[in-house]
Structure formats: C-alpha cells, structure tokens
Enzyme design. Sequence first.
Site, short mmCIF file in Angstrom:
data_model
loop_
_atom_site.label_atom_id
_atom_site.label_comp_id
_atom_site.label_asym_id
_atom_site.label_seq_id
_atom_site.Cartn_x
_atom_site.Cartn_y
_atom_site.Cartn_z
N GLU A 1 -64.51 83.96 41.61
CA GLU A 1 -63.26 83.77 42.35
C GLU A 1 -62.77 82.36 42.20
O GLU A 1 -63.57 81.43 42.07
CB GLU A 1 -63.50 84.01 43.85
CG GLU A 1 -63.08 85.35 44.31
CD GLU A 1 -63.45 85.64 45.76
OE1 GLU A 1 -63.64 84.69 46.55
OE2 GLU A 1 -63.53 86.83 46.08
N ARG B 1 -67.82 97.17 60.62
CA ARG B 1 -68.65 97.21 61.84
C ARG B 1 -68.01 96.34 62.90
O ARG B 1 -66.99 95.69 62.65
CB ARG B 1 -70.04 96.66 61.51
CG ARG B 1 -69.94 95.28 60.86
CD ARG B 1 -71.26 94.57 60.76
NE ARG B 1 -71.25 93.48 59.81
CZ ARG B 1 -70.89 92.23 60.07
NH1 ARG B 1 -70.49 91.90 61.27
NH2 ARG B 1 -70.94 91.31 59.14
P1 ADP Z 1 -70.06 88.02 61.16
O1 ADP Z 1 -68.82 87.78 60.38
O2 ADP Z 1 -69.97 89.13 62.12
O3 ADP Z 1 -70.66 86.78 61.68
P2 ADP Z 1 -72.15 87.92 59.27
O4 ADP Z 1 -71.84 88.16 57.83
O5 ADP Z 1 -72.48 86.54 59.68
O6 ADP Z 1 -70.99 88.56 60.08
O7 ADP Z 1 -73.34 88.87 59.66
C1 ADP Z 1 -73.57 89.42 60.94
C2 ADP Z 1 -75.02 89.70 61.10
O8 ADP Z 1 -75.51 90.47 60.03
C3 ADP Z 1 -75.84 88.46 61.14
O9 ADP Z 1 -76.90 88.65 62.01
C4 ADP Z 1 -76.31 88.31 59.71
O10 ADP Z 1 -77.51 87.60 59.68
C5 ADP Z 1 -76.48 89.75 59.33
N1 ADP Z 1 -76.20 90.03 57.91
C6 ADP Z 1 -75.02 90.05 57.30
N2 ADP Z 1 -75.14 90.41 56.04
C7 ADP Z 1 -76.44 90.62 55.82
C8 ADP Z 1 -77.20 91.02 54.69
N3 ADP Z 1 -76.64 91.30 53.54
N4 ADP Z 1 -78.53 91.13 54.83
C9 ADP Z 1 -79.11 90.87 56.00
N5 ADP Z 1 -78.43 90.50 57.10
C10 ADP Z 1 -77.13 90.37 57.02
P1 ADP Z 2 -70.21 86.99 53.20
O1 ADP Z 2 -70.34 88.43 52.82
O2 ADP Z 2 -71.43 86.21 52.96
O3 ADP Z 2 -69.60 86.84 54.55
P2 ADP Z 2 -67.61 86.12 52.15
O4 ADP Z 2 -66.99 86.61 50.90
O5 ADP Z 2 -67.02 86.62 53.42
O6 ADP Z 2 -69.16 86.43 52.11
O7 ADP Z 2 -67.57 84.54 52.13
C1 ADP Z 2 -68.24 83.77 53.09
C2 ADP Z 2 -67.54 82.43 53.28
O8 ADP Z 2 -67.46 81.70 52.05
C3 ADP Z 2 -66.11 82.54 53.74
O9 ADP Z 2 -66.01 82.67 55.14
C4 ADP Z 2 -65.51 81.26 53.22
O10 ADP Z 2 -65.77 80.18 54.08
C5 ADP Z 2 -66.24 81.02 51.94
N1 ADP Z 2 -65.47 81.53 50.78
C6 ADP Z 2 -65.56 82.78 50.29
N2 ADP Z 2 -64.72 82.95 49.24
C7 ADP Z 2 -64.10 81.77 49.07
C8 ADP Z 2 -63.13 81.29 48.11
N3 ADP Z 2 -62.66 82.05 47.14
N4 ADP Z 2 -62.72 80.01 48.22
C9 ADP Z 2 -63.21 79.20 49.20
N5 ADP Z 2 -64.11 79.58 50.09
C10 ADP Z 2 -64.58 80.86 50.05
#
Ligand code: ADP
Ligand code: ADP
Length: 625
Positions: free
Chosen positions: A200, A297
């Site tokens: 990205e 979720r």
């Molecule tokens: P939110 O945006 O609700 O904060 P997160 O991506 O931080 O979502 O995840 C919410 C919960 O799920 C957290 O407890 C995080 O540790 C857990 N979690 C998210 N993705 C994964 C994953 N791929 N494997 C294990 N735990 C995950």
């Molecule tokens: P996850 O599944 O771990 O939550 P995300 O795709 O939601 O993964 O990305 C997690 C964080 O990484 C975002 O909240 C943002 O802060 C950063 N991020 C993701 N994509 C980008 C991007 N293209 N440019 C800048 N920051 C990004």
Amino acid sequence: MINSLLIANRGEIACRIIRTARAMGIRTVAVYSDADAEALHVRMADEAVHIGPSPARESYLVGEKIIAAAKATGAEAVHPGYGFLSENAEFAQAVLDAGLVWVGPKPSSITAMGLKDAAKKLMAEAGVPVTPGYMGDNQDPAFLANQAAEIGYPVLIKAVAGGGGKGMRKVDDAADFIDALASCQREAAASFGNDHVLIEKYILSPRHIEVQIFGDTHGHVVHLFERDCSLQRRHQKVIEEAPAPGMSAETREALCAAAVRAGQAVDYVGAGTIEFIADGSEGLRADRIWFMEMNTRLQVEHPVTEEITGVDLVEWQLRVASGEPLPLAQDELEIRGWAMEARLYAEDPATGFLPSTGTLDVLMLPLSSRVDTGIEEGSEVSPFYDPMIAKVITAGGQREEAIDYLRQELSTLGVWPVKTNAGFLYRLLGDEDFRNGDVDTGLIERRGEALMANPLPPADELTAAAERLEADGDHAPAELAGFRLNRAPSRERALRINGQRTCFEADARANGYVASHFETIDGGSALLMVHEGATMLVTADRTDGAAGSAAGDGAILSPMPGKIIAVDVAQGDTVVKGQKLLTLEAMKMEHSLTAPFDGVVAELNAEAGAQVQVEALLVRIEAAE
Ligand code: ADP
Ligand code: ADP
Ligand code: MG
C-alpha cells in the site's frame, strides 16, 4: 428474543456483554479456562462452564468445546466478543450448524472481509475508495518491488491475513524493500499461517478514522458515525474518541455513506466497523480518505459510539440476532457531545511497554466515569491473555470536557504492584497538539521519552507523606545531615520512593493530604501515592537520621520487609557513590540499594535468598579517607 446466551470470551468484553444481556432478561453462560476460574465474568454469569487449560489455544480458541458448553447448558445463542473466535467464519458456521444463534454477521460476510486483499478488491468494485496499492496474487519479490516503485515510496507491506497491528512493515527506500518483505512474510507465516502480502501507499499525516455500521436481517444497514483512533503505538490503538476532531458535515456524510455501501456489498448483519486511513495534511477531505479493512465484530472502542449516540450496541446485536429490525432508522440517529476512551494496560512504559503481570493487590479505578473492566482488586493479570485492565470512558458536551474528565480520572487511579500505562495516558491527553485536534498516528512516537517517565509528586505532597509516615511509624523526621538546624525556610528531607532514596525540600504548605495511602505488611508502614496516574510506594528513608544510626554514617537499612535476591559486593570492597550494593525484593518489586558515598564495605549482613525485616542493617559503608 433469545432467552439464553453463551459468551465465548473473557475479561472486560465478556462482562460488558453479560451486563446488557442481564438487563434484557437473558440468561447468561460464561466459559472459562483454568486461569479464569475465579474471574469476574464467571461470577457475573448465571452459569459457567470450564473449557480447558489456561492457554487460549486449549480453551477460548477451541470451537468444539464452546459449542459443547452451549449444548450442555441449553444456551440458545453464542456471542463471540472481540478477538479469539470472533472473526472465524468456520466457527460461526459450526455454531449455526449446531442449531444455535450466532450473534454476528453471516459466515460469508466474515470470509469476504477476512483477507485484506480480497476485501479491498470487493470494496473497490462496490465504489468505495480504497488505499492505493497492489493487492494481487503475484507474490514474486522482484515483481512486488516493481509495484512498490510504481506506487511510490514510502510504502507499507501488509500481511493480507494480519490483525492486531502485526505483520506490517513501512519501507521508506527501495534499497530496503526486499529485506522488509522477507521479514514481513516470516512474521505473517508465523503469526497468521499465511505469508501473502499486499503493498500500500503509506499515507502521510495518517489519521485512523473508522465508521460503526449496523445491519439487520431485513435488509437495513445504518451507520453510527465515526470514531478517531489516531493515537496509536505500533499500529495499535491507545486512545479513541468520537466524533473525529475536524470532521465537517460534508466529509462525514461522504465517509459514512461509503461505509454503508461497504456493509451492503457484503449483506452485512450485526455490528461491524469499516476502517479508513485519511491523509490529514490538509484537514479531513472526502477525497483523501480510503478504505483500509473491515472488522466484522464488536470493536474494543465501541463505548465511545455508545456515549455519543445513546445506543447500547450489544443490545442491538442481541435484537438483530433474534431477528428484530434495527431499533432506529438512520434519520433517528444523531451525535450528542463528545466521548473519549483510554485503554488501561498492565504494562510498563519505562521498559518499552513490557507486560506487567501479577496480583492486583490494589486496584482503585475511577468511580464516577464509565469503566469497562473484567478484573477486580485481588485478581491476577495473567501472562496468558491480553494485559488490558480496563477501558476508561468519559463524555462531555465539548471535546475538551471529555479530555479533561478522562485526564482527571486517570490521574487518580491507583494500581499496585502491577505497573500500568496510566501516567503515559495522562501525559498523552495533555499533549498540546492532541488537545488542538492535531492528531496523526505518528504522534506518540514523535513525543518519545517525554511521555514515558513518571514525575515525582510535588514537595507539599511528599512532605505530607513523610509526616504521615512519621506519625504512623513513630519515627523522628528523616532529615539529612547538615540541615538539622531547621534552617528556614526549607529543610531537606528524604523518602524512599519505590525503594529509591529521594530527597526533596520540605514544603510548609503540606496540609496532611496524601492522595491515597494504605498500611503495608508486617507492621512496616508505607503509603501508596498516586500522582498523575503513576502509583508509587513510599516508605520512610532510614538510612540517615532515624532509627538509631547517626546521619551519614553509611548504614544501609532495609527500607521494607523483603527478600534479598542479589548481593553485588563483598566485605572490604571499595565502592563509589551510587554503586549498586544489593537487590531487595519487596512488595513484589525489585529495589536496588546503592552506596550513599565513596567508601569501603565495612559490614555486610546480607545474603542472597535471605528474608529481612524492615530497618535491618544490611550494609555499612565507611567513607573513603
Ligand atoms: P480493535 O480495532 O477493536 O482494537 P484490534 O485489531 O486491536 O481491534 O483487535 C481486537 C482484539 O483482537 C485485541 O484483543 C487483539 O489483540 C485481538 N486480535 C486482533 N487481531 C488478531 C489476530 N489476528 N490474532 C490474534 N488476536 C487478534
Ligand atoms: P490491523 O488488521 O492490524 O488492524 P490495519 O490495516 O487496520 O491492520 O492497519 C493498522 C494500522 O496501521 C492503522 O490503524 C494505521 O494506523 C496504520 N496503517 C495501515 N495502513 C496504512 C497506510 N496505508 N498508510 C499509513 N498508515 C497505515
Ligand atoms: Mg485495523
């Protein structure tokens, strides 16, 4: 309406769900692992079923055990919470196949949004702007490097199966691409069992803006406005708020409409979140906000949306899962005020945010604001699960009110001996850029060390603490040599703060008020002081003045009852001022005792493993000639 519900989760979210279910008259069933036998969610539920050993892989992640527990207790429905099995389409299908109600979207919607590349393709087709980049199947490193060059640096390599901020690498320079790719793929394979990545464009001045959506089984999809989760550390959310600062009505309308289109494209039922990344360099503009991923979720930060809309999102989930239409139409939803949430974690900012586990001997959470938690005083923060202690949520008419209220709540919360990020959160909420709404995901990293160290309480509070300790402990004031004549206006005094000798000038304004205190073990007297979110253990300093040893004679007394875990010197050794002499473990913390001046170890009564009483003479240093 369903009559009974099994909650396939633990901690604060299990408690949060049980609270609403109970209010709706629904019977609740908890599940628990060995480590959670005494947990709050187990006691809150009407019934609880043990599902295995402490590691999540052997309990909370074993779908068959959870379904068997639902069957055994006659639960009609399963709510997965967040994390664990919440975004596992196979589990959702297995729940349905067992004849149970799944409180969540259709398994096909989970699958459609499960991998980031497929989700982005689907969203692009539905007319939702997606973050520019490559999201195809070709995983050849040279090909991907070419794509990165075409997209333009900096780029972000992302595991398509990633989550929780893991499996991402920002690459600033073409020369680093191949190494970063390999490392990202390794992490992705190990963490998610899938090494596919997408590339990205790394959005500059990035702001994380997400939209809460809700669908029902009657074909309606609405949005409940946006949240801003730009305060992040290592791509993980730290503080969240709703609405987003600087969001205009036009941008909001365009963004929320795109989120509803995204939900409609996957026939969405239940609560979901569409996450966007915004280029905030020129404010929030609709043409600079792109779809990033969807979380199918309930989200950790859902309370801020509840605070500004007055909607109980868990209630909506349970109604929708029971087949009812959405309780409110889009034009009946509106934003009222501002809400903030801080995630209080058992982790130590001073050591790079290492988790801090153990028993919560003291847990004083805010009493007036909303606190979502799953633990209580006396509970254990175990190494098996996410070390979140609580979410503290405040609301106000204006953004500033919500910030100030949250800051105030954090400043007085006390936790001991487990370390927390409360002081860090307190300082973050005081950041001027943040307060001005000038946020982006790099803010915490830019501030660096400035956010990490906990300051000492002011002199009047320290003086009050010293006086309280003297009154409690019947000790003469711990004054330092050279200041014994009580020279006005100030006298230097000393206390032990977390075992460290701390000198300060006595302050006549001390009014006897100490933020908080408690009596310690074994007749030793100690205070817990809370200052700006940091909890510290304060004991009298007996190395000078008090307790029979003449000031400055180099006697090192045990500041607390405890156990010696290491002795770093031998009798006769020459030591320099500040040199570590031994380590004492007391109140479940390690304390280093150091030489007060240059000299020789004249006396040593300390042995590793030995238990010592408060004020025991451990070492005596004789000053160098
Ligand atoms: P939110 O945006 O609700 O904060 P997160 O991506 O931080 O979502 O995840 C919410 C919960 O799920 C957290 O407890 C995080 O540790 C857990 N979690 C998210 N993705 C994964 C994953 N791929 N494997 C294990 N735990 C995950
Ligand atoms: P996850 O599944 O771990 O939550 P995300 O795709 O939601 O993964 O990305 C997690 C964080 O990484 C975002 O909240 C943002 O802060 C950063 N991020 C993701 N994509 C980008 C991007 N293209 N440019 C800048 N920051 C990004
Ligand atoms: Mg995300």
